[in-house]
Motif scaffolding. Structure first.
Motif, short mmCIF file in Angstrom:
data_model
loop_
_atom_site.label_atom_id
_atom_site.label_comp_id
_atom_site.label_asym_id
_atom_site.label_seq_id
_atom_site.Cartn_x
_atom_site.Cartn_y
_atom_site.Cartn_z
N PHE A 109 0.82 -1.21 0.00
CA PHE A 109 0.00 0.00 0.00
C PHE A 109 0.85 1.27 0.00
O PHE A 109 0.61 2.21 -0.76
CB PHE A 109 -0.92 -0.02 1.23
CG PHE A 109 -1.58 1.30 1.51
CD1 PHE A 109 -2.62 1.75 0.70
CD2 PHE A 109 -1.19 2.08 2.57
CE1 PHE A 109 -3.24 2.97 0.95
CE2 PHE A 109 -1.80 3.29 2.84
CZ PHE A 109 -2.83 3.74 2.02
N SER B 34 -3.38 -0.50 -4.64
CA SER B 34 -2.75 -0.42 -3.31
C SER B 34 -3.77 -0.44 -2.19
O SER B 34 -3.64 -1.19 -1.22
CB SER B 34 -1.87 0.83 -3.22
OG SER B 34 -2.63 2.00 -3.39
N ILE B 35 -4.82 0.37 -2.31
CA ILE B 35 -5.84 0.38 -1.25
C ILE B 35 -6.65 -0.91 -1.29
O ILE B 35 -6.94 -1.51 -0.24
CB ILE B 35 -6.77 1.60 -1.40
CG1 ILE B 35 -5.99 2.90 -1.25
CG2 ILE B 35 -7.89 1.55 -0.36
CD1 ILE B 35 -6.81 4.16 -1.40
N ASN C 22 -5.65 -3.76 -2.14
CA ASN C 22 -4.84 -4.86 -1.61
C ASN C 22 -4.68 -4.82 -0.10
O ASN C 22 -4.14 -5.76 0.49
CB ASN C 22 -3.46 -4.87 -2.28
CG ASN C 22 -3.44 -5.80 -3.49
OD1 ASN C 22 -3.62 -7.00 -3.35
ND2 ASN C 22 -3.23 -5.24 -4.66
N LEU C 23 -5.16 -3.74 0.55
CA LEU C 23 -5.20 -3.77 2.01
C LEU C 23 -6.11 -4.89 2.50
O LEU C 23 -5.98 -5.34 3.63
CB LEU C 23 -5.66 -2.42 2.56
CG LEU C 23 -4.66 -1.27 2.44
CD1 LEU C 23 -5.28 0.03 2.95
CD2 LEU C 23 -3.38 -1.58 3.21
#
Length: 445
Positions: A78, A389-390, A392-393
């Protein structure tokens, strides 16, 4: 003489077969190697799911230590993904993908020497930080070569490698765990990291020599072929109409954040299948690591085939919304079947697992065609990185939640039901809101 001048001075109007032939040449040159890199990335990312089968007992670690370590990868992912994609815009895809691959490969090798939870956490974080930017970088890279109507299929050929990683990585890790214990004074789980990380380092070096940043730089394309690609991309850009180029304007766009939420739901399911699939199979009574690896391998064979089939069909139909929503919903149904069958029929649990893998895996290649039709240029680089990125949190949240649920209830069923609901909501968001988004542009997906 420039490429454009050469074409203007007598080259015949290209036929459909000329264009198809050029893109077959590009695909054979770029896609197998990109898929190989993605295969290595996934083997190195999820091998902790197999290492867990012996590592936890040997090091006396709890499920919570594993859950936090498995998930903390995505915190590094992230934090460093957007900077990585901005760097790609400056130094090019070739150097960016080389840096990423070398970094995560070296970190995977270093994981063999993680003997404390703190070292485990740091190395998993670093692996996420190094791998950050790979997938969105590839997505942006493909826009330099392929028009939108050709991307879902080629992207499915790359993302299918994430499913194939389990086909290869599962049996490989299982056999290493069975055969390599004590060799060279190392535990079997240490050998998993060493054997699976070393090829990635070598592939990182090869990246610099095998990839080309743009069609105009490709010495392996003729002047005519370069012009064909340039013309196809220009026509695609015109057909798509005005797209957002400004980074800051894109960040203010609610459509971008909707895709973040949708992707979060898809990744939550995918992380669950990769990090807890082996544990789910083990709870059915399969205790041999190699057997567990082969069972997971079989499930992900179906996932790989489904990815390619869904991406190809999406391109042929020039439709992505229903291809994505249907796949996501199928994944949720599979997770629900696996959860509700816990403690009952092992066959039904495995059937649910396979259905979940098929649905969730086949959503990825078509999902990314939706934001690609919204953004362009620097906005695409940052927007795609932001979504990834978000989203994949969820890869941090779902293993951590599942480890807590298992520690408190003794089983995975409640956690699997929760993930199924999250994935189903992602499908509903696609169905309910994505058409409205593109209706505003007078262009439905």
């Amino acid at each position: 003489m420039t490429v454009s001048t050469a074409v203007a001075e007598g080259m015949a109007q290209p036929s459909a077969s000329d264009i198809d032939s050029t893109y077959r040449k590009i695909t054979w040159r770029l896609i197998p190697f990109l898929a190989f890199l993605w295969l290595l990335a996934w083997i190195d990312r999820v091998n902790v799911g197999y290492v867990k089968l012996t590592m936890l007992d040997e090091l006396k670690w709890s499920e919570s230590v594993y859950g936090l370590g498995a998930g903390i990868f995505f915190i590094g992912y992230f934090l460093f993904e957007i900077p990585s994609n901005l760097m790609l815009q400056k130094i090019g895809a070739k150097k960016t993908l080389m840096r990423i691959t070398l970094g995560w490969g070296a970190t995977c090798v270093a994981m063999a020497f993680a003997k404390t939870p703190e070292t485990f956490y740091v190395l998993r974080f670093l692996m996420g930080a190094f791998e950050a930017g790979f997938l969105p970088g590839v997505i942006v890279y493909l826009t330099y070569w392929y028009p939108s109507g050709r991307r879902a299929k080629v992207f499915s050929l790359i993302t299918a490698a994430s499913a194939l990683s389990t086909v290869i990585g599962g049996p490989l890790a299982g056999n290493i765990l069975n055969l390599m214990g004590g060799v060279g004074g190392l535990s079997s789980w240490q050998w998993v990291f060493l054997i699976e990380g070393t090829p990635t380092v070598l592939a990182g070096i090869a990246t610099f020599f095998l990839l080309t940043d743009h069609p105009k730089d490709a010495k392996w394309l003729t002047a005519r072929e370069k012009q064909l690609v340039e013309n196809e991309l220009a026509k695609d850009h015109q057909a798509l109409g005005e797209r957002e180029h400004s980074i800051f304007a894109a960040l203010k766009d609610s459509r971008l954040w909707l895709f973040v939420v949708i992707y979060f739901g898809i990744v939550a399911a995918n992380a669950t299948l990769n990090f807890y699939g082996p544990s789910l199979v083990k709870e059915l009574g399969f205790t041999n690591p190699a057997t567990i690896g082969w069972i997971m391998s079989a499930a992900f064979v179906f996932g790989a085939v489904a990815q390619i089939a869904n991406g190809s069909h999406s391109d042929r139909q020039q439709e992505v919304r229903w291809h994505c929503a249907g796949a996501v919903l199928l994944g949720a149904v599979g997770l629900l079947i696996a959860a509700l069958s816990q403690g009952g029929s092992a066959t039904m649990v495995l059937t649910g697992l396979v259905i979940a893998v098929i649905g969730t895996s086949s959503a990825f290649p078509v999902f990314w065609q939706m934001p690609n039709r919204l953004l362009s240029g620097a906005a695409a680089a940052v927007g795609i990185a932001l979504i990834n990125s978000i989203g994949n949190l969820a890869g941090f949240a779902s293993p951590f939640m599942l480890s807590a649920v298992k520690a408190s209830t003794g089983g995975l069923a409640p956690g699997l039901i929760a993930i199924a609901v999250i994935e189903a909501l992602a499908a509903m968001l696609i169905i309910w809101f994505v058409p409205r988004i593109h209706a505003a542009k007078k262009k439905a997906i």
